[in-house]
Design a protein around this motif. Structure first.
Motif, PDB file in Angstrom:
ATOM      1  N   SER A 132       0.830  -1.193   0.000  1.00 23.58           N
ATOM      2  CA  SER A 132       0.000   0.000   0.000  1.00 23.58           C
ATOM      3  C   SER A 132       0.873   1.255   0.000  1.00 23.58           C
ATOM      4  O   SER A 132       2.105   1.198  -0.101  1.00 23.58           O
ATOM      5  N   LEU A 133       0.219   2.416   0.118  1.00 28.34           N
ATOM      6  CA  LEU A 133       0.953   3.678   0.194  1.00 28.34           C
ATOM      7  C   LEU A 133       1.848   3.726   1.432  1.00 28.34           C
ATOM      8  O   LEU A 133       2.961   4.267   1.385  1.00 28.34           O
ATOM      9  N   LEU A 134       1.369   3.143   2.524  1.00 29.29           N
ATOM     10  CA  LEU A 134       2.194   3.086   3.729  1.00 29.29           C
ATOM     11  C   LEU A 134       3.449   2.244   3.491  1.00 29.29           C
ATOM     12  O   LEU A 134       4.548   2.609   3.925  1.00 29.29           O
ATOM     13  N   GLY A 135       3.293   1.124   2.793  1.00 37.53           N
ATOM     14  CA  GLY A 135       4.452   0.309   2.485  1.00 37.53           C
ATOM     15  C   GLY A 135       5.450   1.030   1.596  1.00 37.53           C
ATOM     16  O   GLY A 135       6.670   0.914   1.778  1.00 37.53           O
ATOM     17  N   LEU A 136       4.944   1.800   0.625  1.00 36.98           N
ATOM     18  CA  LEU A 136       5.830   2.585  -0.225  1.00 36.98           C
ATOM     19  C   LEU A 136       6.561   3.650   0.579  1.00 36.98           C
ATOM     20  O   LEU A 136       7.751   3.927   0.347  1.00 36.98           O
ATOM     21  N   THR A 137       5.879   4.228   1.551  1.00 39.52           N
ATOM     22  CA  THR A 137       6.517   5.230   2.414  1.00 39.52           C
ATOM     23  C   THR A 137       7.638   4.606   3.244  1.00 39.52           C
ATOM     24  O   THR A 137       8.721   5.179   3.380  1.00 39.52           O
ATOM     25  N   VAL A 138       7.360   3.430   3.796  1.00 40.29           N
ATOM     26  CA  VAL A 138       8.393   2.737   4.582  1.00 40.29           C
ATOM     27  C   VAL A 138       9.590   2.394   3.707  1.00 40.29           C
ATOM     28  O   VAL A 138      10.756   2.553   4.117  1.00 40.29           O
ATOM     29  N   LEU A 139       9.344   1.932   2.490  1.00 40.91           N
ATOM     30  CA  LEU A 139      10.443   1.606   1.577  1.00 40.91           C
ATOM     31  C   LEU A 139      11.251   2.851   1.215  1.00 40.91           C
ATOM     32  O   LEU A 139      12.493   2.801   1.130  1.00 40.91           O
ATOM     33  N   THR A 140      10.583   3.979   1.037  1.00 40.83           N
ATOM     34  CA  THR A 140      11.288   5.223   0.731  1.00 40.83           C
ATOM     35  C   THR A 140      12.156   5.662   1.906  1.00 40.83           C
ATOM     36  O   THR A 140      13.306   6.088   1.722  1.00 40.83           O
ATOM     37  N   VAL A 141      11.609   5.574   3.100  1.00 39.36           N
ATOM     38  CA  VAL A 141      12.386   5.934   4.290  1.00 39.36           C
ATOM     39  C   VAL A 141      13.611   5.026   4.437  1.00 39.36           C
ATOM     40  O   VAL A 141      14.716   5.481   4.759  1.00 39.36           O
ATOM     41  N   ALA A 142      13.427   3.742   4.169  1.00 37.02           N
ATOM     42  CA  ALA A 142      14.551   2.813   4.267  1.00 37.02           C
ATOM     43  C   ALA A 142      15.627   3.132   3.222  1.00 37.02           C
ATOM     44  O   ALA A 142      16.827   3.071   3.520  1.00 37.02           O
ATOM     45  N   ALA A 143      15.210   3.486   1.998  1.00 35.91           N
ATOM     46  CA  ALA A 143      16.182   3.828   0.957  1.00 35.91           C
ATOM     47  C   ALA A 143      16.950   5.096   1.320  1.00 35.91           C
ATOM     48  O   ALA A 143      18.182   5.167   1.159  1.00 35.91           O
ATOM     49  N   LEU A 144      16.245   6.106   1.815  1.00 31.88           N
ATOM     50  CA  LEU A 144      16.918   7.337   2.233  1.00 31.88           C
ATOM     51  C   LEU A 144      17.875   7.068   3.390  1.00 31.88           C
ATOM     52  O   LEU A 144      18.984   7.623   3.442  1.00 31.88           O
ATOM     53  N   ALA A 145      17.454   6.203   4.318  1.00 36.18           N
ATOM     54  CA  ALA A 145      18.333   5.863   5.435  1.00 36.18           C
ATOM     55  C   ALA A 145      19.581   5.137   4.954  1.00 36.18           C
ATOM     56  O   ALA A 145      20.687   5.373   5.455  1.00 36.18           O
ATOM     57  N   PHE A 146      19.433   4.266   3.961  1.00 40.53           N
ATOM     58  CA  PHE A 146      20.586   3.529   3.450  1.00 40.53           C
ATOM     59  C   PHE A 146      21.607   4.471   2.813  1.00 40.53           C
ATOM     60  O   PHE A 146      22.803   4.428   3.132  1.00 40.53           O
ATOM     61  N   PHE A 147      21.152   5.335   1.912  1.00 39.02           N
ATOM     62  CA  PHE A 147      22.091   6.229   1.223  1.00 39.02           C
ATOM     63  C   PHE A 147      22.688   7.259   2.188  1.00 39.02           C
ATOM     64  O   PHE A 147      23.881   7.591   2.101  1.00 39.02           O
ATOM     65  N   GLY A 148      21.872   7.740   3.119  1.00 46.42           N
ATOM     66  CA  GLY A 148      22.399   8.708   4.077  1.00 46.42           C
ATOM     67  C   GLY A 148      23.419   8.092   5.021  1.00 46.42           C
ATOM     68  O   GLY A 148      24.499   8.662   5.245  1.00 46.42           O
ATOM     69  N   LEU A 149      23.096   6.927   5.570  1.00 44.51           N
ATOM     70  CA  LEU A 149      24.025   6.279   6.493  1.00 44.51           C
ATOM     71  C   LEU A 149      25.281   5.787   5.787  1.00 44.51           C
ATOM     72  O   LEU A 149      26.360   5.728   6.386  1.00 44.51           O
ATOM     73  N   ARG A 150      25.147   5.438   4.515  1.00 39.74           N
ATOM     74  CA  ARG A 150      26.341   5.016   3.773  1.00 39.74           C
ATOM     75  C   ARG A 150      27.313   6.178   3.603  1.00 39.74           C
ATOM     76  O   ARG A 150      28.540   6.000   3.699  1.00 39.74           O
ATOM     77  N   GLU A 151      26.787   7.369   3.367  1.00 42.24           N
ATOM     78  CA  GLU A 151      27.656   8.531   3.273  1.00 42.24           C
ATOM     79  C   GLU A 151      28.311   8.842   4.611  1.00 42.24           C
ATOM     80  O   GLU A 151      29.493   9.188   4.681  1.00 42.24           O
ATOM     81  N   VAL A 152      27.536   8.716   5.677  1.00 39.80           N
ATOM     82  CA  VAL A 152      28.106   8.947   7.010  1.00 39.80           C
ATOM     83  C   VAL A 152      29.178   7.915   7.317  1.00 39.80           C
ATOM     84  O   VAL A 152      30.234   8.223   7.883  1.00 39.80           O
ATOM     85  N   ALA A 153      28.923   6.661   6.947  1.00 37.61           N
ATOM     86  CA  ALA A 153      29.911   5.605   7.194  1.00 37.61           C
ATOM     87  C   ALA A 153      31.185   5.854   6.409  1.00 37.61           C
ATOM     88  O   ALA A 153      32.296   5.645   6.908  1.00 37.61           O
ATOM     89  N   ALA A 154      31.063   6.331   5.159  1.00 39.24           N
ATOM     90  CA  ALA A 154      32.248   6.615   4.358  1.00 39.24           C
ATOM     91  C   ALA A 154      33.060   7.756   4.950  1.00 39.24           C
ATOM     92  O   ALA A 154      34.297   7.729   4.926  1.00 39.24           O
ATOM     93  N   SER A 155      32.384   8.746   5.517  1.00 44.07           N
ATOM     94  CA  SER A 155      33.114   9.862   6.125  1.00 44.07           C
ATOM     95  C   SER A 155      33.777   9.471   7.435  1.00 44.07           C
ATOM     96  O   SER A 155      34.858   9.945   7.760  1.00 44.07           O
ATOM     97  N   THR A 156      33.144   8.588   8.200  1.00 42.59           N
ATOM     98  CA  THR A 156      33.739   8.175   9.471  1.00 42.59           C
ATOM     99  C   THR A 156      34.922   7.247   9.269  1.00 42.59           C
ATOM    100  O   THR A 156      35.822   7.184  10.107  1.00 42.59           O
ATOM    101  N   GLN A 157      34.960   6.508   8.174  1.00 42.41           N
ATOM    102  CA  GLN A 157      36.077   5.605   7.930  1.00 42.41           C
ATOM    103  C   GLN A 157      37.341   6.339   7.515  1.00 42.41           C
ATOM    104  O   GLN A 157      38.441   5.809   7.632  1.00 42.41           O
TER     105      GLN A 157
END
Length: 231
Positions: free
Chosen positions: A159-184
């Motif tokens: 549903s729309l809620l599931g699409l929202t959760v998937l979008t939040v997860a994708a944004l979290a992945f790309f954002g945290l990956r950038e943070v992880a690259a900077s911390t390394q």
């Protein structure tokens, strides 16, 4: 029959019911006390099981055998709490198909919560791993909760809620990956996981005192005789 006789008859008829109501109330109170203890154990089992799984998921590469056992223990604790809360403490007994769905989704939910909480808690220690665990935990926990909820059809995952959760997860992945690259690329903190500290390689050689230099100096060779003979 006089008024006093009618009152006596009503009093006599109502007396046997009073002790019965008292016994029923006492049984109900005792049942509530037992249910409170069982509900407490059930919710403690949820959190303890999810905590064990979260630590095992994050630290698994350090000692795979040990943390696999810890994850299995956490899953068993979480499932025991699910059986207690969903089947023992409820008045309605679900069918076999529903029971299998609840147990399977509860196991999936425990790992989803474990990945989410463990990835957040130990992100500074394992940035690259945490960048994957957090968004994966969001998606897995959402899907498992929808399947587990008896009042929600499983199609709500798409549903729309599931699409929202998937979008939040994708944004979290790309954002945290950038943070992880900077911390390394920068020296970070975090707690140690059994790695011994190594002494710096460029330590200067220990200074020697004059007395020790004298004792370690080689014995002097006798002077050469300039008499033309080889010795």
């Amino acid at each position: 029959m006089t008024t006093s006789q009618l009152l006596d008859a009503r009093t006599t008829d109502s007396r046997p019911d009073a002790p019965a109501m008292g016994r029923a109330a006492r049984r109900k109170a005792q049942s509530r006390k037992r249910a409170l203890a069982a509900r407490y154990l059930g919710y403690v089992g949820y959190f303890v099981g999810a905590g064990l799984i979260s630590g095992a998921v994050v630290h698994h590469p350090l000692d795979p055998d040990r943390y696999t056992r810890i994850a299995a223990y956490g899953a068993l604790v979480f499932l025991a709490a699910t059986v207690l809360n969903e089947f023992v403490l409820t008045r309605e007994r679900p069918g076999l198909r529903r029971m299998a769905a609840v147990i399977g989704s509860s196991l999936l939910l425990s790992f989803g919560i474990g990945m989410l909480s463990g990835g957040l808690q130990h992100f500074d220690d394992f940035p690259a791993r945490g960048a994957v665990l957090v968004p994966a935990g969001i998606v897995v926990s959402f899907v498992a909760y929808v399947i587990k909820d008896a009042d929600t059809p499983w199609q709500r995952v798409f549903s729309l809620l599931g699409l929202t959760v998937l979008t939040v997860a994708a944004l979290a992945f790309f954002g945290l990956r950038e943070v992880a690259a900077s911390t390394q690329t920068t020296p970070g903190g975090g707690h140690s996981h059994g790695t011994a500290e190594e002494p710096p390689a460029d330590d200067p050689a220990p200074a020697t005192s004059p007395s020790s230099a004298a004792t370690t100096a080689p014995a002097s060779t006798p002077p050469a005789h300039d008499d033309g003979h080889a010795h």
